[in-house]
Scaffold this motif. Sequence first.
Motif, PDB file in Angstrom:
ATOM      1  N   PHE A 232      60.569 -14.577  -7.034  1.00 62.72           N
ATOM      2  CA  PHE A 232      60.127 -15.973  -7.087  1.00 62.72           C
ATOM      3  C   PHE A 232      60.810 -16.841  -6.033  1.00 62.72           C
ATOM      4  O   PHE A 232      60.247 -17.850  -5.600  1.00 62.72           O
ATOM      5  CB  PHE A 232      60.327 -16.544  -8.497  1.00 62.72           C
ATOM      6  N   GLU A 233      62.005 -16.451  -5.599  1.00 61.89           N
ATOM      7  CA  GLU A 233      62.607 -17.176  -4.482  1.00 61.89           C
ATOM      8  C   GLU A 233      61.780 -16.985  -3.212  1.00 61.89           C
ATOM      9  O   GLU A 233      61.719 -17.872  -2.359  1.00 61.89           O
ATOM     10  CB  GLU A 233      64.051 -16.710  -4.268  1.00 61.89           C
ATOM     11  N   ALA A 234      61.126 -15.845  -3.098  1.00 61.92           N
ATOM     12  CA  ALA A 234      60.301 -15.573  -1.916  1.00 61.92           C
ATOM     13  C   ALA A 234      58.956 -16.303  -1.965  1.00 61.92           C
ATOM     14  O   ALA A 234      58.484 -16.822  -0.954  1.00 61.92           O
ATOM     15  CB  ALA A 234      60.074 -14.071  -1.776  1.00 61.92           C
ATOM     16  N   THR A 235      58.329 -16.365  -3.142  1.00 60.67           N
ATOM     17  CA  THR A 235      56.970 -16.930  -3.236  1.00 60.67           C
ATOM     18  C   THR A 235      56.945 -18.379  -3.684  1.00 60.67           C
ATOM     19  O   THR A 235      55.979 -19.095  -3.408  1.00 60.67           O
ATOM     20  CB  THR A 235      56.121 -16.138  -4.253  1.00 60.67           C
ATOM     21  N   GLY A 236      57.985 -18.826  -4.398  1.00 63.26           N
ATOM     22  CA  GLY A 236      57.875 -20.079  -5.134  1.00 63.26           C
ATOM     23  C   GLY A 236      57.009 -19.882  -6.370  1.00 63.26           C
ATOM     24  O   GLY A 236      56.482 -18.792  -6.616  1.00 63.26           O
ATOM     25  N   PHE A 237      56.861 -20.939  -7.152  1.00 63.66           N
ATOM     26  CA  PHE A 237      56.167 -20.828  -8.437  1.00 63.66           C
ATOM     27  C   PHE A 237      54.728 -21.346  -8.425  1.00 63.66           C
ATOM     28  O   PHE A 237      53.972 -21.100  -9.361  1.00 63.66           O
ATOM     29  CB  PHE A 237      56.953 -21.586  -9.524  1.00 63.66           C
ATOM     30  N   THR A 238      54.327 -22.063  -7.378  1.00 66.66           N
ATOM     31  CA  THR A 238      53.027 -22.738  -7.424  1.00 66.66           C
ATOM     32  C   THR A 238      51.867 -21.779  -7.661  1.00 66.66           C
ATOM     33  O   THR A 238      50.989 -22.048  -8.494  1.00 66.66           O
ATOM     34  CB  THR A 238      52.797 -23.545  -6.137  1.00 66.66           C
TER      35      THR A 238
END
Length: 321
Positions: A232-238
């Motif tokens: 999730f640090e790589a993609t973000g949560f959106t």
Amino acid sequence: MTNVTKSTLNEAEFPKPTLISVNGVALEVFEAGRQNAGKPIVLCHGWPENAFSWRYQVPALVEAGYHVIVPNQRGYGNSSCPAEVTAYDIEHLSGDLIALLDHYGYKDATFVGHDWGANVVWGLTLLHPGRVNGVVALALPYQLRGEKPWIEFMEEFFGSDHYFVHFNRQPGVADVILDENTARFLRNIFRKNVPQKAPEPGMLMINLAKAEEPLGEPVMSDSELAVFVSAFEATGFTASINWYRNLDRNWHLLADANPIIHQPALMIYGDRDMIPKFERLPEFVPNVEVVNLDCGHWIQQELPEETNETILKWLEQQNNS
């Protein structure tokens, strides 16, 4: 039947992924048991998880003779994260799974889903009944399509602070806070044996992202948690939250679907989960077997052995019927 304990599996032993182009996106797929071709089972993760949440089920299912296919669904991990919100509606999410079956040359498969993954599997079965030969749902039961779209109903019933409503009515607000506190949010949400207490004011997921101290006990080891955190640090949560932003759209897309699911189904509830059980489930899923396990929401990670035994026993019954 295999007994998989929490000490026998780690991220290094999880199947290596392959990027597969399907339905206009690339999916990161973790596959095991190709020697069992002809008996496919597809495992669909929830939020905020990814394919790694099935790490305890994969070896047990392979040993039981299944070709196990575990995608990071669109918006997760190294799978595509389209920018358009509507790219995450039930037609796209179920279309990805159908295209995945086509990629492997399968007419149908058994689909297993936890949390949001269960929601997708229920919707997939309504939209493409011929491609599903069995349903296993964990935590989230079949959702009755009522007279009002789901978010509209939730806003009236639960208020504007409910996280489903907040994600839709205040787009982007929670995303930023979760992105800024990824490790803390995931540490605080992946808990078990959380003591019962009155809900705090505010939005649950934002509160979890800001809470200094977690409640209850950790569901997983630090090294396991790190797999989710780094993803999730790589993609973000959106992208993953955009699934929630399609609930009312999904309500419209499912309007013409036959609401009765005739496939054999297994519903596994966690008795300590805050998601309510659906007492009318047999009306809409007449061939359902219901099992309750003494755990919270993260069923297959909290009680991996019991989850495996429950699923394998049910699969064996289907094969012998």
